[in-house]
Design an enzyme around this catalytic site. Structure first.
Site, mmCIF file in Angstrom:
data_model
loop_
_atom_site.group_PDB
_atom_site.id
_atom_site.type_symbol
_atom_site.label_atom_id
_atom_site.label_comp_id
_atom_site.label_asym_id
_atom_site.label_seq_id
_atom_site.Cartn_x
_atom_site.Cartn_y
_atom_site.Cartn_z
ATOM 1 N N SER A 68 44.912 37.480 48.169
ATOM 2 C CA SER A 68 45.493 38.816 48.278
ATOM 3 C C SER A 68 44.574 39.743 49.053
ATOM 4 O O SER A 68 43.361 39.513 49.138
ATOM 5 C CB SER A 68 45.728 39.394 46.874
ATOM 6 O OG SER A 68 46.104 40.753 46.927
ATOM 7 N N TYR A 120 43.405 41.089 38.125
ATOM 8 C CA TYR A 120 44.027 40.429 39.274
ATOM 9 C C TYR A 120 43.064 40.381 40.457
ATOM 10 O O TYR A 120 42.889 39.330 41.099
ATOM 11 C CB TYR A 120 45.300 41.174 39.649
ATOM 12 C CG TYR A 120 46.124 40.520 40.724
ATOM 13 C CD1 TYR A 120 46.954 39.442 40.436
ATOM 14 C CD2 TYR A 120 46.097 40.997 42.042
ATOM 15 C CE1 TYR A 120 47.728 38.850 41.416
ATOM 16 C CE2 TYR A 120 46.879 40.409 43.024
ATOM 17 C CZ TYR A 120 47.687 39.345 42.715
ATOM 18 O OH TYR A 120 48.453 38.752 43.701
#
Length: 243
Positions: free
Chosen positions: A135, A148
């Site tokens: 990401s 995350y």
């Protein structure tokens, strides 16, 4: 891309969004696809769209269940590690349960499944490609994404270590690092209009990514067209980190 990997066996995690569209793209290209999800309904609908698909239902956050489900998986040449959970919490409110769940699904499962698949490749003496879906937040900070972000930063380094150790076996390992993608998970992150607009304004292309933008990068890294790409990451961020 049609036909570029015809006959090879690919193994993406595919409940929805990026994973689902990756499965469909690989299937359409002629690959024999194994799809993993913890949701039977998602696998059932995907199997209807992709005849010949091999579905496996398992929670990748459960080490023992994953070992039982995948321990005897047949020969696999291509692996996409796409499973992920996103639990938003401000840093001071991060809970043990949320952090452990995020680590187990987003990071630990990548290690476990990649070990299973890579050992099979090495035993057969065949080259392969592994793509880990990371990401933008592995390199840029966004509030409330502590757990995350930590898993994605760790995944980037894990990918480099895997590339180093598996490279001599002709197994390439890379990441795709997207910005917000317009999936259910992406909409969760961008639900706040003020935040979403600020993120877009900093992005030179002034928009978020579509699922196909990520899928095309995955296909490139899986294919022989990226034969000298190893231990790298493709940013699908619209130039966010360039601004």
């Amino acid at each position: 891309w049609r036909g570029w990997e015809k006959g090879r066996r690919a193994y993406p995690f595919a409940p929805t969004g990026i994973g689902r569209d990756t499965v469909k793209a690989l299937h359409d290209s002629g690959a024999k696809v194994v799809a993993v999800s913890r949701t039977k309904e998602d696998l059932a609908s995907l199997s209807k769209e992709c005849p010949g698909l091999e579905p496996i239902c398992v929670d990748l956050g459960d080490w023992e269940a994953t070992s039982r489900a995948l321990g005897n998986i047949g020969p696999v040449d291509l692996l996409v590690n796409n499973a992920g959970v996103l639990l938003t919490e401000p840093f001071l409110e991060v809970s043990k349960e949320a952090f452990d769940r995020t680590i187990n699904v987003n990071l630990r499962s990548v290690i476990q499944v990649s070990q299973i698949i890579a050992r099979g490749m090495i035993a057969r003496g065949v080259p392969g490609s592994i793509v880990n879906i990371s990401s933008l937040v592995s390199r840029a900070t966004i509030p409330t994404l502590t757990s995350y972000s930590c898993t994605k930063s760790a995944m980037d380094m894990l990918t480099k270590v895997m590339a180093l150790e598996l490279g001599p076996h002709k197994i390439r390992v890379n990441t795709v690092n997207p910005t917000v993608v317009l999936t259910n998970m992406g909409r969760k992150v961008s639900a706040d209009p003020e935040f979403a607009n600020a993120l877009k304004e900093r992005t030179p292309l002034k928009k978020f990514a579509e699922v196909e933008d990520v899928v095309y990068s995955i296909l490139f890294l899986l294919s022989d067209k990226s034969a000298m790409t190893n231990g790298s990451g493709i940013l699908v961020d619209g130039g966010y980190l360039a601004s």
